[in-house]
Motif scaffolding. Structure first.
Motif, PDB file in Angstrom:
ATOM      1  N   ASP A  37     -93.501  28.382   9.012  1.00  0.00           N
ATOM      2  CA  ASP A  37     -93.231  28.075   7.604  1.00  0.00           C
ATOM      3  C   ASP A  37     -93.335  29.338   6.749  1.00  0.00           C
ATOM      4  O   ASP A  37     -92.550  29.540   5.827  1.00  0.00           O
ATOM      5  CB  ASP A  37     -94.226  27.045   7.055  1.00  0.00           C
ATOM      6  N   VAL A  38     -94.312  30.163   7.060  1.00  0.00           N
ATOM      7  CA  VAL A  38     -94.501  31.411   6.315  1.00  0.00           C
ATOM      8  C   VAL A  38     -93.292  32.324   6.507  1.00  0.00           C
ATOM      9  O   VAL A  38     -92.750  32.869   5.539  1.00  0.00           O
ATOM     10  CB  VAL A  38     -95.794  32.130   6.759  1.00  0.00           C
TER      11      VAL A  38
ATOM     12  N   ALA B 100     -93.067  26.828  -1.912  1.00  0.00           N
ATOM     13  CA  ALA B 100     -93.315  27.626  -0.708  1.00  0.00           C
ATOM     14  C   ALA B 100     -94.782  28.018  -0.610  1.00  0.00           C
ATOM     15  O   ALA B 100     -95.372  27.973   0.466  1.00  0.00           O
ATOM     16  CB  ALA B 100     -92.437  28.867  -0.699  1.00  0.00           C
ATOM     17  N   ALA B 101     -95.365  28.375  -1.735  1.00  0.00           N
ATOM     18  CA  ALA B 101     -96.753  28.824  -1.733  1.00  0.00           C
ATOM     19  C   ALA B 101     -97.722  27.701  -1.374  1.00  0.00           C
ATOM     20  O   ALA B 101     -98.758  27.946  -0.766  1.00  0.00           O
ATOM     21  CB  ALA B 101     -97.112  29.406  -3.090  1.00  0.00           C
ATOM     22  N   THR B 102     -97.386  26.474  -1.728  1.00  0.00           N
ATOM     23  CA  THR B 102     -98.308  25.370  -1.468  1.00  0.00           C
ATOM     24  C   THR B 102     -97.967  24.561  -0.221  1.00  0.00           C
ATOM     25  O   THR B 102     -98.795  23.787   0.242  1.00  0.00           O
ATOM     26  CB  THR B 102     -98.360  24.409  -2.669  1.00  0.00           C
ATOM     27  N   ASN B 103     -96.774  24.740   0.321  1.00  0.00           N
ATOM     28  CA  ASN B 103     -96.347  23.909   1.444  1.00  0.00           C
ATOM     29  C   ASN B 103     -96.268  24.629   2.778  1.00  0.00           C
ATOM     30  O   ASN B 103     -95.737  24.075   3.737  1.00  0.00           O
ATOM     31  CB  ASN B 103     -94.989  23.261   1.128  1.00  0.00           C
ATOM     32  N   VAL B 104     -96.780  25.844   2.865  1.00  0.00           N
ATOM     33  CA  VAL B 104     -96.768  26.514   4.159  1.00  0.00           C
ATOM     34  C   VAL B 104     -97.892  25.938   5.012  1.00  0.00           C
ATOM     35  O   VAL B 104     -99.040  25.897   4.596  1.00  0.00           O
ATOM     36  CB  VAL B 104     -96.884  28.051   4.040  1.00  0.00           C
TER      37      VAL B 104
ATOM     38  N   GLU C 274     -94.980  30.719  16.128  1.00  0.00           N
ATOM     39  CA  GLU C 274     -94.414  30.063  14.952  1.00  0.00           C
ATOM     40  C   GLU C 274     -94.971  28.661  14.722  1.00  0.00           C
ATOM     41  O   GLU C 274     -95.013  28.185  13.602  1.00  0.00           O
ATOM     42  CB  GLU C 274     -92.883  30.006  15.049  1.00  0.00           C
ATOM     43  N   ALA C 275     -95.429  27.999  15.769  1.00  0.00           N
ATOM     44  CA  ALA C 275     -95.941  26.636  15.638  1.00  0.00           C
ATOM     45  C   ALA C 275     -97.417  26.573  15.264  1.00  0.00           C
ATOM     46  O   ALA C 275     -97.944  25.500  14.992  1.00  0.00           O
ATOM     47  CB  ALA C 275     -95.716  25.883  16.945  1.00  0.00           C
ATOM     48  N   THR C 276     -98.079  27.720  15.202  1.00  0.00           N
ATOM     49  CA  THR C 276     -99.504  27.745  14.900  1.00  0.00           C
ATOM     50  C   THR C 276     -99.773  27.186  13.516  1.00  0.00           C
ATOM     51  O   THR C 276     -99.211  27.639  12.525  1.00  0.00           O
ATOM     52  CB  THR C 276    -100.055  29.181  14.997  1.00  0.00           C
ATOM     53  N   ASP C 277    -100.643  26.180  13.446  1.00  0.00           N
ATOM     54  CA  ASP C 277    -101.032  25.537  12.193  1.00  0.00           C
ATOM     55  C   ASP C 277    -102.155  26.352  11.550  1.00  0.00           C
ATOM     56  O   ASP C 277    -103.198  26.585  12.169  1.00  0.00           O
ATOM     57  CB  ASP C 277    -101.500  24.109  12.467  1.00  0.00           C
ATOM     58  N   LEU C 278    -101.944  26.770  10.322  1.00  0.00           N
ATOM     59  CA  LEU C 278    -102.915  27.631   9.642  1.00  0.00           C
ATOM     60  C   LEU C 278    -104.246  26.927   9.393  1.00  0.00           C
ATOM     61  O   LEU C 278    -105.311  27.531   9.535  1.00  0.00           O
ATOM     62  CB  LEU C 278    -102.326  28.151   8.335  1.00  0.00           C
TER      63      LEU C 278
END
Length: 80
Positions: free
Chosen positions: A70-71, A61-65, A28-32
């Motif tokens: 976050d996803v 949501a689409a721009t701030n993940v 969950e903490a993985t930064d895209l």
């Protein structure tokens, strides 16, 4: 679908979309962006996730993940 199942499916889709291969472990903490995702990759990812989970993300949501978590949170909000 519960949180763990959603997380597992998101990780699978991120792996496929970003073509990460088997050697990368995501949580969950993985930064895209640290995975090399650019804005086009993120758009493709959002579109794929919307199709897979039958949801529509709002513009925020689409721009701030930024992370896998976050996803997952955006999907769970879109379902409620």
């Amino acid at each position: 679908m519960d949180h763990d199942a959603t997380l597992a499916k998101v990780i699978e889709i991120v792996n496929e979309t970003l073509e990460l291969g088997d050697g990368v472990t995501l949580d969950e903490a993985t930064d895209l962006k640290q995975l090399g995702a650019d804005s086009f990759d993120l758009l493709e990812l959002v579109t794929t996730l919307e199709d897979e989970f039958s949801v529509t993300f709002d513009d925020d949501a689409a721009t701030n993940v930024a992370t896998v978590g976050d996803v997952v949170a955006a999907i769970e909000r879109a379902r409620s």
